[in-house]
Write a protein that holds these residues in place. Structure first.
Motif, short mmCIF file in Angstrom:
data_model
loop_
_atom_site.label_atom_id
_atom_site.label_comp_id
_atom_site.label_asym_id
_atom_site.label_seq_id
_atom_site.Cartn_x
_atom_site.Cartn_y
_atom_site.Cartn_z
N GLY A 274 -13.95 -1.22 -5.42
CA GLY A 274 -14.95 -0.34 -4.82
C GLY A 274 -14.59 1.13 -4.89
N THR A 275 -13.30 1.43 -4.78
CA THR A 275 -12.82 2.80 -4.87
C THR A 275 -11.34 2.78 -5.22
OG1 THR A 275 -12.53 4.92 -3.71
CG2 THR A 275 -12.33 2.94 -2.37
N LYS A 276 -10.92 3.77 -5.96
CA LYS A 276 -9.49 3.90 -6.29
C LYS A 276 -8.76 4.66 -5.19
CE LYS A 276 -10.10 1.99 -10.30
NZ LYS A 276 -10.04 0.56 -10.32
N GLY A 277 -9.48 5.11 -4.17
CA GLY A 277 -8.90 5.92 -3.11
C GLY A 277 -8.04 5.12 -2.15
N ARG A 278 -6.75 5.21 -2.32
CA ARG A 278 -5.83 4.45 -1.47
C ARG A 278 -5.88 4.88 -0.01
NH1 ARG A 278 -0.71 2.23 -4.58
NH2 ARG A 278 -1.73 1.64 -6.53
N LEU B 234 0.86 -1.18 0.00
CA LEU B 234 0.00 0.00 0.00
C LEU B 234 0.90 1.23 0.00
CD1 LEU B 234 -2.68 1.47 0.17
CD2 LEU B 234 -2.61 1.14 2.66
N MET B 235 0.86 1.96 -1.09
CA MET B 235 1.67 3.17 -1.24
C MET B 235 0.70 4.35 -1.34
SD MET B 235 4.65 3.98 -4.07
CE MET B 235 3.58 3.78 -5.49
N LEU B 236 0.89 5.35 -0.50
CA LEU B 236 0.03 6.52 -0.46
C LEU B 236 0.80 7.74 -0.93
CD1 LEU B 236 -1.35 5.85 3.13
CD2 LEU B 236 -2.48 5.27 0.97
N ARG B 237 0.10 8.66 -1.56
CA ARG B 237 0.72 9.93 -1.96
C ARG B 237 -0.03 11.07 -1.30
NH1 ARG B 237 4.55 9.63 -5.88
NH2 ARG B 237 4.56 7.70 -7.07
N THR B 238 0.72 12.01 -0.75
CA THR B 238 0.11 13.19 -0.16
C THR B 238 -0.21 14.19 -1.26
OG1 THR B 238 2.22 14.31 0.19
CG2 THR B 238 1.42 12.85 1.97
N TRP C 162 -8.48 2.87 1.50
CA TRP C 162 -7.99 1.51 1.79
C TRP C 162 -7.21 1.50 3.08
CZ3 TRP C 162 -5.11 0.48 -3.46
CH2 TRP C 162 -6.01 0.59 -4.53
N ALA C 163 -6.37 2.52 3.27
CA ALA C 163 -5.56 2.60 4.49
C ALA C 163 -6.46 2.70 5.71
CB ALA C 163 -4.61 3.79 4.43
N GLN C 164 -7.49 3.52 5.62
CA GLN C 164 -8.43 3.62 6.73
C GLN C 164 -9.14 2.29 6.96
OE1 GLN C 164 -10.70 7.10 5.35
NE2 GLN C 164 -10.19 8.01 7.33
N VAL D 226 4.30 13.53 -1.78
CA VAL D 226 5.21 12.76 -0.93
C VAL D 226 4.67 11.34 -0.84
CG1 VAL D 226 6.15 12.50 1.40
CG2 VAL D 226 5.92 14.78 0.38
N VAL D 227 5.53 10.35 -1.02
CA VAL D 227 5.13 8.94 -0.97
C VAL D 227 5.23 8.45 0.47
CG1 VAL D 227 5.73 6.60 -1.70
CG2 VAL D 227 5.83 8.48 -3.34
N LEU D 228 4.16 7.82 0.94
CA LEU D 228 4.12 7.23 2.28
C LEU D 228 3.84 5.74 2.15
CD1 LEU D 228 1.91 9.91 4.07
CD2 LEU D 228 4.40 9.75 4.06
N LEU D 229 4.52 4.96 2.96
CA LEU D 229 4.33 3.51 2.99
C LEU D 229 4.04 3.11 4.44
CD1 LEU D 229 7.36 3.06 0.72
CD2 LEU D 229 5.11 2.20 0.11
N PRO D 230 2.78 2.90 4.77
CA PRO D 230 2.42 2.63 6.16
C PRO D 230 3.08 1.36 6.71
CG PRO D 230 0.47 3.11 4.85
CD PRO D 230 1.60 2.96 3.90
N ALA D 231 3.64 1.49 7.91
CA ALA D 231 4.31 0.36 8.56
C ALA D 231 3.34 -0.73 8.97
CB ALA D 231 5.10 0.86 9.77
N PHE D 232 2.06 -0.42 9.13
CA PHE D 232 1.11 -1.44 9.59
C PHE D 232 0.96 -2.59 8.61
CE2 PHE D 232 -1.87 1.70 7.66
CZ PHE D 232 -2.49 0.89 6.71
N GLN D 233 1.43 -2.44 7.37
CA GLN D 233 1.32 -3.52 6.39
C GLN D 233 2.45 -4.54 6.49
OE1 GLN D 233 1.67 -1.96 2.28
NE2 GLN D 233 2.61 -0.15 3.24
N LEU D 234 3.35 -4.31 7.44
CA LEU D 234 4.47 -5.24 7.65
C LEU D 234 4.28 -6.00 8.95
CD1 LEU D 234 7.56 -3.03 6.74
CD2 LEU D 234 6.17 -4.45 5.23
N GLN D 235 4.80 -7.22 8.94
CA GLN D 235 4.84 -8.04 10.15
C GLN D 235 6.15 -8.82 10.13
OE1 GLN D 235 1.71 -10.96 10.48
NE2 GLN D 235 2.02 -11.16 12.67
N ASP D 236 6.93 -8.66 11.16
CA ASP D 236 8.22 -9.36 11.26
C ASP D 236 9.11 -9.13 10.04
OD1 ASP D 236 7.42 -10.40 13.76
OD2 ASP D 236 6.45 -12.11 12.78
#
Length: 105
Positions: A57-61, A22-26, A64-66, A30-40
């Motif tokens: 359902g939506t193109k809104g990344r 999951l890659m987000l753009r502000t 998806w993050a929410q 600015v590109v953000l990559l949420p840490a919650f998508q990682l485990q170990d």
């Protein structure tokens, strides 16, 4: 993110483009990559499948993050990402299909 995964920055961007991450753009690009998508140190199993369903359902990344990370008080687990962390892919897919359908209605 690249260092944690042992990937190059180009591999991380490509993974974001093809929904392996999951890659987000502000608004200021600015590109953000949420840490919650990682485990170990790895991307949680099933993330790509869930992101592809949510995309229907939506193109809104940001949506998806929410969807992945927002706590729902009486739910078990409380966050949808926790389905993936617990290996409960079928339940995550079920809920993603339901919500993607609702967003698209």
């Amino acid at each position: 993110m690249a260092r944690t995964l042992g990937w190059t920055e180009a591999e991380v961007v490509e993974a974001g483009d093809v929904l392996r991450l999951l890659m987000l753009r502000t608004s200021d690009d600015v590109v953000l990559l949420p840490a919650f998508q990682l485990q170990d140190g790895h991307v949680v199993d099933g993330l790509t499948e869930v992101l592809r369903i949510l995309e229907t359902g939506t193109k809104g990344r940001w949506t998806w993050a929410q969807w992945l990370n927002t706590e729902v008080p009486d739910a078990n687990p409380r966050r949808n990402i926790d389905y993936l962390r617990a290996g409960r892919l079928e339940e995550a897919i079920r809920d993603a299909r339901h919500d993607a359908w609702a967003w698209n209605s």
